[in-house]
Design a protein around this motif. Structure first.
Motif, PDB file in Angstrom:
ATOM      1  N   UNK A  90      31.285 -24.653   2.946  1.00  0.00           N
ATOM      2  CA  UNK A  90      31.123 -26.094   2.799  1.00  0.00           C
ATOM      3  C   UNK A  90      32.386 -26.826   3.236  1.00  0.00           C
ATOM      4  N   UNK A  91      32.199 -27.929   3.952  1.00  0.00           N
ATOM      5  CA  UNK A  91      33.305 -28.765   4.401  1.00  0.00           C
ATOM      6  C   UNK A  91      32.966 -30.218   4.116  1.00  0.00           C
ATOM      7  N   UNK A  92      33.873 -30.929   3.453  1.00  0.00           N
ATOM      8  CA  UNK A  92      33.579 -32.303   3.039  1.00  0.00           C
ATOM      9  C   UNK A  92      34.813 -33.173   3.144  1.00  0.00           C
ATOM     10  N   UNK A  93      34.568 -34.490   3.265  1.00  0.00           N
ATOM     11  CA  UNK A  93      35.662 -35.464   3.280  1.00  0.00           C
ATOM     12  C   UNK A  93      35.209 -36.720   2.555  1.00  0.00           C
ATOM     13  N   UNK A  94      36.085 -37.327   1.747  1.00  0.00           N
ATOM     14  CA  UNK A  94      35.729 -38.571   1.070  1.00  0.00           C
ATOM     15  C   UNK A  94      35.643 -39.724   2.066  1.00  0.00           C
ATOM     16  N   UNK A  95      34.724 -40.647   1.812  1.00  0.00           N
ATOM     17  CA  UNK A  95      34.558 -41.850   2.632  1.00  0.00           C
ATOM     18  C   UNK A  95      35.197 -43.002   1.875  1.00  0.00           C
ATOM     19  N   UNK A 129      29.178 -30.954   5.094  1.00  0.00           N
ATOM     20  CA  UNK A 129      28.363 -30.051   5.909  1.00  0.00           C
ATOM     21  C   UNK A 129      28.415 -28.670   5.269  1.00  0.00           C
ATOM     22  N   UNK A 130      27.242 -28.123   4.945  1.00  0.00           N
ATOM     23  CA  UNK A 130      27.158 -26.792   4.337  1.00  0.00           C
ATOM     24  C   UNK A 130      26.334 -25.869   5.221  1.00  0.00           C
ATOM     25  N   UNK A 132      32.690 -22.210  10.845  1.00  0.00           N
ATOM     26  CA  UNK A 132      33.491 -22.469  12.040  1.00  0.00           C
ATOM     27  C   UNK A 132      34.649 -23.387  11.672  1.00  0.00           C
ATOM     28  N   UNK A 133      35.865 -23.027  12.052  1.00  0.00           N
ATOM     29  CA  UNK A 133      37.030 -23.845  11.661  1.00  0.00           C
ATOM     30  C   UNK A 133      36.991 -25.266  12.227  1.00  0.00           C
ATOM     31  N   UNK A 134      36.251 -25.495  13.310  1.00  0.00           N
ATOM     32  CA  UNK A 134      36.183 -26.829  13.893  1.00  0.00           C
ATOM     33  C   UNK A 134      35.329 -27.788  13.069  1.00  0.00           C
ATOM     34  N   UNK A 194      35.793 -28.752  10.105  1.00  0.00           N
ATOM     35  CA  UNK A 194      36.673 -29.667   9.383  1.00  0.00           C
ATOM     36  C   UNK A 194      37.013 -30.876  10.253  1.00  0.00           C
ATOM     37  N   UNK A 195      37.334 -30.628  11.511  1.00  0.00           N
ATOM     38  CA  UNK A 195      37.628 -31.723  12.423  1.00  0.00           C
ATOM     39  C   UNK A 195      36.415 -32.598  12.671  1.00  0.00           C
ATOM     40  N   UNK A 196      35.242 -31.987  12.769  1.00  0.00           N
ATOM     41  CA  UNK A 196      34.005 -32.737  12.974  1.00  0.00           C
ATOM     42  C   UNK A 196      33.726 -33.666  11.809  1.00  0.00           C
ATOM     43  N   UNK A 197      33.897 -33.165  10.595  1.00  0.00           N
ATOM     44  CA  UNK A 197      33.661 -33.981   9.404  1.00  0.00           C
ATOM     45  C   UNK A 197      34.666 -35.117   9.328  1.00  0.00           C
ATOM     46  N   UNK A 198      35.937 -34.829   9.613  1.00  0.00           N
ATOM     47  CA  UNK A 198      36.961 -35.874   9.577  1.00  0.00           C
ATOM     48  C   UNK A 198      36.645 -36.985  10.574  1.00  0.00           C
ATOM     49  N   UNK A 199      36.273 -36.608  11.792  1.00  0.00           N
ATOM     50  CA  UNK A 199      35.980 -37.604  12.826  1.00  0.00           C
ATOM     51  C   UNK A 199      34.757 -38.437  12.448  1.00  0.00           C
TER      52      UNK A 199
END
Length: 380
Positions: free
Chosen positions: A163-168, A181-182, A189-191, A193-198
Motif C-alpha cells: 500500500x502507498x498513500x499520501x495525505x491531501x 494505491x493498494x 513497484x517503487x515508482x 510512491x512517486x505516482x501517488x505524490x504527483x
C-alpha cells in the motif's frame, strides 16, 4: 537469535520481545518502526484472527460520504484515470477522509474481492489504532507520503498487501483526505510512491483553485521563470491585509514556511516587497514575470493576479433602509446568483475558518450577511 527476514523480525519482537542483533529500526525503517511502537502502545495484537469491527454503514456512512462529497467529485476522474493505467495489473485506488474512513474506491474486481476480506472497502476505518501500520493510517499520523509493503503491515492479516498513500492537504494546511494505491505485495513497484505524490499534488492544485474566491491576491512562484505555469510552481493566496490564507506545499517549501504560519503570517513579512507593490503588479501587469527575493535572501520569480471576486474595496454589509430598498434587492439578486457558483465545500470551509461567524464568512465570500443567512436557513 538470528533473524533472516522481516517476518522473523516481527515474530521475534512482537511475540518474544527479542530484538535482532542488527538494529530493528534499520531493518524496518524509521517510519514503520515508530508505527509498530504506536500499535503496541495502543494494545493491538499483530496476530489477531478476528478483524476489528470499525466499519461504518447505512445512514452513518452516507453522512460521512456526503461530508466529503466535493472532494470525492474532485478526485473521481483522477482515480478512474489511474485505474485505467493500472487496469489488469491487480489493485485498487482508494480515497479516505481526514479520519481514515474509506469514502470511495475503484479497482480490479479480482483484487477487490481479496481486499474486502481484510475490510479494505468503503466505510472501513484504516486509522493505525484500528488496522495497525498501514499506508492510510500512517500517512495521517506522519503527514507525509508512505509505502507499507507486505510484512511491514503490523497486522499479520494484511501482510499480502502493498500500500502507498499520501495525505491531501487543503490550502489552509488541514488534511482533507488520503489517496492510496493498494496491490498484492508481489506486484509492488517503487515508482508507485512517486505516482501517488504527483497525483496528490495535482489534486491539491485543484483544491487551491476551488478556493481562489476567498483571496484578494493570488501569487504563483518558482525558482526559475520557466517554471511558472508548470506543475512545479507554488501558489499563495492572501487577503487585503496580506495575510497568507492559502498556500500549497510547493510554495511552503520555496518560502521556507510552516503550515502553522497559514492564517498568521503576512506575505510582506516573507517577501522583500510591500503589499502595495504586489497589488500594483497585479493591477497593472498581472501576466508579467517579476524577480523577487525572500526575507532570507532566496531569489524567486513570481506572477500575481487579483482574485476574480476582489473589487478593490471591502464588502461591509449595510442593513437596508427604505430609500435604498430597490438597490439592495437588486444586489441580493446578483449575490444569490454568485452564491450558486460557490460549492457547498467552499461555504462550509469558510464557516469553519471563521468559527461560524456569519458576518466574517459573508465578507470572505464577497456576499452580504443576509444572503448567506438565508442560504443557510434554506439548507436541509
Amino acid at each position: 537469535m538470528k533473524v533472516s527476514n522481516l517476518r522473523d523480525i516481527r515474530r521475534s519482537w512482537l511475540l518474544h520481545g527479542d530484538l535482532p542483533e542488527n538494529a530493528l529500526e534499520a531493518q524496518l525503517g524509521l517510519t514503520v518502526y515508530r508505527s509498530w511502537q504506536r500499535c503496541l502502545q495502543s494494545g493491538l495484537d499483530a496476530y489477531q484472527k478476528q478483524l476489528p469491527d470499525n466499519i461504518l454503514s447505512g445512514q452513518v456512512l452516507q453522512t460521512r460520504i456526503e461530508q466529503r462529497r466535493d472532494l470525492i467529485a474532485l478526485a473521481k476522474p483522477t482515480m478512474h484515470y489511474l485505474h485505467g493505467l493500472m487496469s489488469g495489473s491487480g489493485g485498487v485506488i482508494i480515497l479516505s477522509d481526514h479520519q481514515g474512513v474509506i469514502v470511495h474506491s475503484v479497482g480490479d474486481a479480482e483484487f477487490i474481492s481479496k481486499a474486502d476480506r481484510v475490510l479494505l472497502k468503503t466505510g472501513a476505518s484504516w486509522l493505525e489504532k484500528h488496522r495497525g501500520t498501514n499506508a492510510i493510517g500512517t500517512a495521517l499520523v506522519d503527514r507525509v507520503a508512505v509505502s507499507v509493503n507486505g510484512s511491514e503491515h503490523f497486522l499479520e492479516n494484511n501482510g499480502f498487501l502493498s500500500c502507498t498513500a499520501a495525505p491531501i492537504f487543503e490550502p489552509d494546511g488541514k488534511i482533507s483526505g488520503v489517496l492510496n494505491i493498494s496491490t498484492d505485495k508481489s506486484t509492488h513497484h517503487p515508482h508507485t510512491l512517486g505516482l501517488v505524490k504527483a497525483t496528490v499534488h495535482s489534486l491539491e492544485k485543484q483544491l487551491f483553485s476551488a478556493n481562489e474566491f476567498q483571496y484578494a491576491l493570488v501569487l504563483r512562484i518558482h525558482n526559475s521563470p520557466e517554471g511558472l505555469g508548470s506543475i512545479g510552481e507554488g501558489m499563495i493566496g492572501v487577503d487585503e491585509s496580506g495575510t497568507v490564507l492559502g498556500v500549497d506545499r510547493v510554495a511552503l517549501s520555496l518560502l521556507e514556511m510552516n503550515a502553522l504560519d497559514i492564517g498568521v503570517v503576512k506575505i510582506q513579512q516573507i517577501l522583500d516587497i510591500s503589499l502595495g507593490q504586489l497589488f500594483d503588479c497585479a493591477k497593472k501587469d498581472g501576466g508579467k514575470i517579476h524577480a523577487i527575493r525572500t526575507r532570507c535572501s532566496k531569489s524567486l520569480f513570481f506572477k500575481t493576479n487579483l482574485s476574480q471576486s476582489y473589487d478593490g474595496h471591502s464588502h461591509e454589509y449595510q442593513e437596508p433602509n427604505g430609500k435604498d430598498l430597490s438597490k439592495n434587492l437588486a444586489e441580493d439578486l446578483i449575490e444569490t446568483g454568485a452564491l450558486k457558483q460557490l460549492s457547498r465545500m467552499a461555504i462550509q470551509k469558510t464557516l469553519e475558518k471563521t468559527n461560524g461567524n456569519i458576518s466574517l464568512a459573508a465578507k470572505l465570500l464577497r456576499i452580504s450577511r443576509n444572503t448567506l443567512y438565508r442560504h443557510l436557513k434554506s439548507q436541509p
